[in-house]
Design an enzyme around this catalytic site. Structure first.
Site, PDB file in Angstrom:
ATOM      1  N   ILE A 119      59.531  -0.244  61.514  1.00  0.00           N
ATOM      2  CA  ILE A 119      59.206  -0.296  62.935  1.00  0.00           C
ATOM      3  C   ILE A 119      60.356   0.356  63.695  1.00  0.00           C
ATOM      4  O   ILE A 119      61.456   0.502  63.181  1.00  0.00           O
ATOM      5  CB  ILE A 119      58.953  -1.746  63.432  1.00  0.00           C
ATOM      6  N   ASP A 120      60.083   0.776  64.927  1.00  0.00           N
ATOM      7  CA  ASP A 120      61.063   1.520  65.702  1.00  0.00           C
ATOM      8  C   ASP A 120      62.303   0.675  66.011  1.00  0.00           C
ATOM      9  O   ASP A 120      62.250  -0.560  66.019  1.00  0.00           O
ATOM     10  CB  ASP A 120      60.456   2.008  67.021  1.00  0.00           C
ATOM     11  N   LYS A 121      63.367   1.360  66.324  1.00  0.00           N
ATOM     12  CA  LYS A 121      64.643   0.718  66.645  1.00  0.00           C
ATOM     13  C   LYS A 121      64.477  -0.381  67.696  1.00  0.00           C
ATOM     14  O   LYS A 121      64.961  -1.501  67.527  1.00  0.00           O
ATOM     15  CB  LYS A 121      65.639   1.769  67.147  1.00  0.00           C
TER      16      LYS A 121
END
Length: 347
Positions: free
Chosen positions: A152-154
């Site tokens: 998942i994104d930062k």
């Protein structure tokens, strides 16, 4: 196995900066393929031309072809689909919020702000660096990243499954590929989402002008199919709290899909959600939004639920997490705003 894992991670949709050059004063006009051939170690003109054809060479942040002629003070960047130094993983004693663990796998509730794997500008402090410290002999995926089956994104918080054995990695990767996993996200988006529920379908590929964004394309030959099902949870007039269930797991899928239908994620800077897109022109409203952005200094997206078949026992497992505090604080601000303001009269 490796191909399945790489597809789940959508690694080819990422671009990482490998080289950056500023053309010096006095440089004569010269084709960029010739110019770079003398600057990049072991580069051939053919490789540079292929990189340009694939949209990997930028001048002043704009992709160029191999016949572009460089001029003084141009800033040239070469972006490739794998991070430099990706095999150099430094183990780091970073705390992990492990919500479940057994011999085959573990579930991590990732904090917002933590990058999942090393990449440009983030070679330390990532989830992979933490995993390398806390666990020995995690299986490597095709990109030499220990344990990772998906990401998942930062600035997205929430659940990630990590494989501890080769067999678990293969089994989990096949589930992601077959779209049999359950993945639910909670998002706060700009605007009043009129329909109580709906489905967004559209191929996703890198944006033609902004290579850091993904975009929806009608042409079936461009990008990869992506399907997002959404349901409205709560309305606040100018923003809407929704649940998103994924059939596919493409890079930035929810962020790009919601922007495509006119509802960017709240405070999502990359997709324009950091601007005041709905509401009034009142100074107090502007201050209210700024306070919301301070409470939730990232895109309003949380990976709430993750379900899959256990690779060893065959049991269907489903994990659920609460919204993190920053997300809760932002929602509470909107709930209080709606109670004290007549949103319909304002608009």
């Amino acid at each position: 196995m490796n191909n399945n894992i790489e597809e789940n991670l959508d690694l080819e949709d990422e671009l990482f900066e490998h080289y950056r050059f500023e053309v010096p004063k006095g440089q004569a006009f010269l084709r960029i393929d010739k110019y770079l051939m003398y600057l990049i170690p072991n580069a051939t003109r053919n490789k540079i031309q292929n990189a340009a054809t694939n949209g990997n060479i930028f001048v002043n942040e704009i992709p160029v072809k191999s016949n572009y002629k460089v001029k003084p003070f141009d800033v040239i960047t070469v972006m490739l689909s794998h991070p430099p130094f990706e095999n150099h993983i430094l183990p780091e004693d970073i705390p992990l919020n492990i919500v479940y663990e057994d011999d085959a796998l573990l579930l991590i509730n990732k904090e917002p702000g933590m990058v999942v794997h090393p990449g440009h500008g983030n070679y330390t402090g990532t989830l992979v660096n933490a995993l390398a410290h806390h666990f020995d002999n995690l299986p490597m995926n095709s990109s030499e990243r220990p344990g990772l089956v998906h990401r998942i994104d930062k600035d997205t918080s929430g659940l990630l499954v990590v494989a501890k054995t080769e067999a678990a990695m293969t089994h989990l990767a096949k589930q992601f590929e077959a779209k049999t996993t359950e993945r639910e996200y909670i998002a706060l988006v700009w605007g009043n989402v009129v329909a109580d529920s709906g489905t967004i379908e559209g191929n996703l590929a890198r944006h033609l002008k902004d290579r850091m964004q993904m975009a929806v394309f009608d042409d079936p030959e461009i990008g990869k199919p992506a399907i997002t099902h959404y349901k409205v949870l709560e309305r606040f007039g100018y923003v809407t709290l929704i649940s998103c269930k994924l059939e596919t797991g493409r890079t930035h899928q929810i962020r790009a899909h919601m922007k495509h239908i006119g509802h960017p994620l709240f405070n999502d800077e990359r997709y324009g959600g950091h601007l005041i897109l709905k509401g009034t022109t009142f100074t107090k409203y502007k201050q209210f939004i700024e306070n919301c952005f301070k409470a939730l200094p990232r895109q309003a997206l949380h990976a709430k639920t993750l379900g899959f078949v256990h690779p060893t026992t065959g049991e269907m497992m489903r994990f659920d997490t609460e919204l993190p505090q920053d997300f809760k604080d932002c929602i509470e601000k909107w709930q209080n705003y709606v109670k004290s303001h007549n949103v319909e009269d304002e608009s």
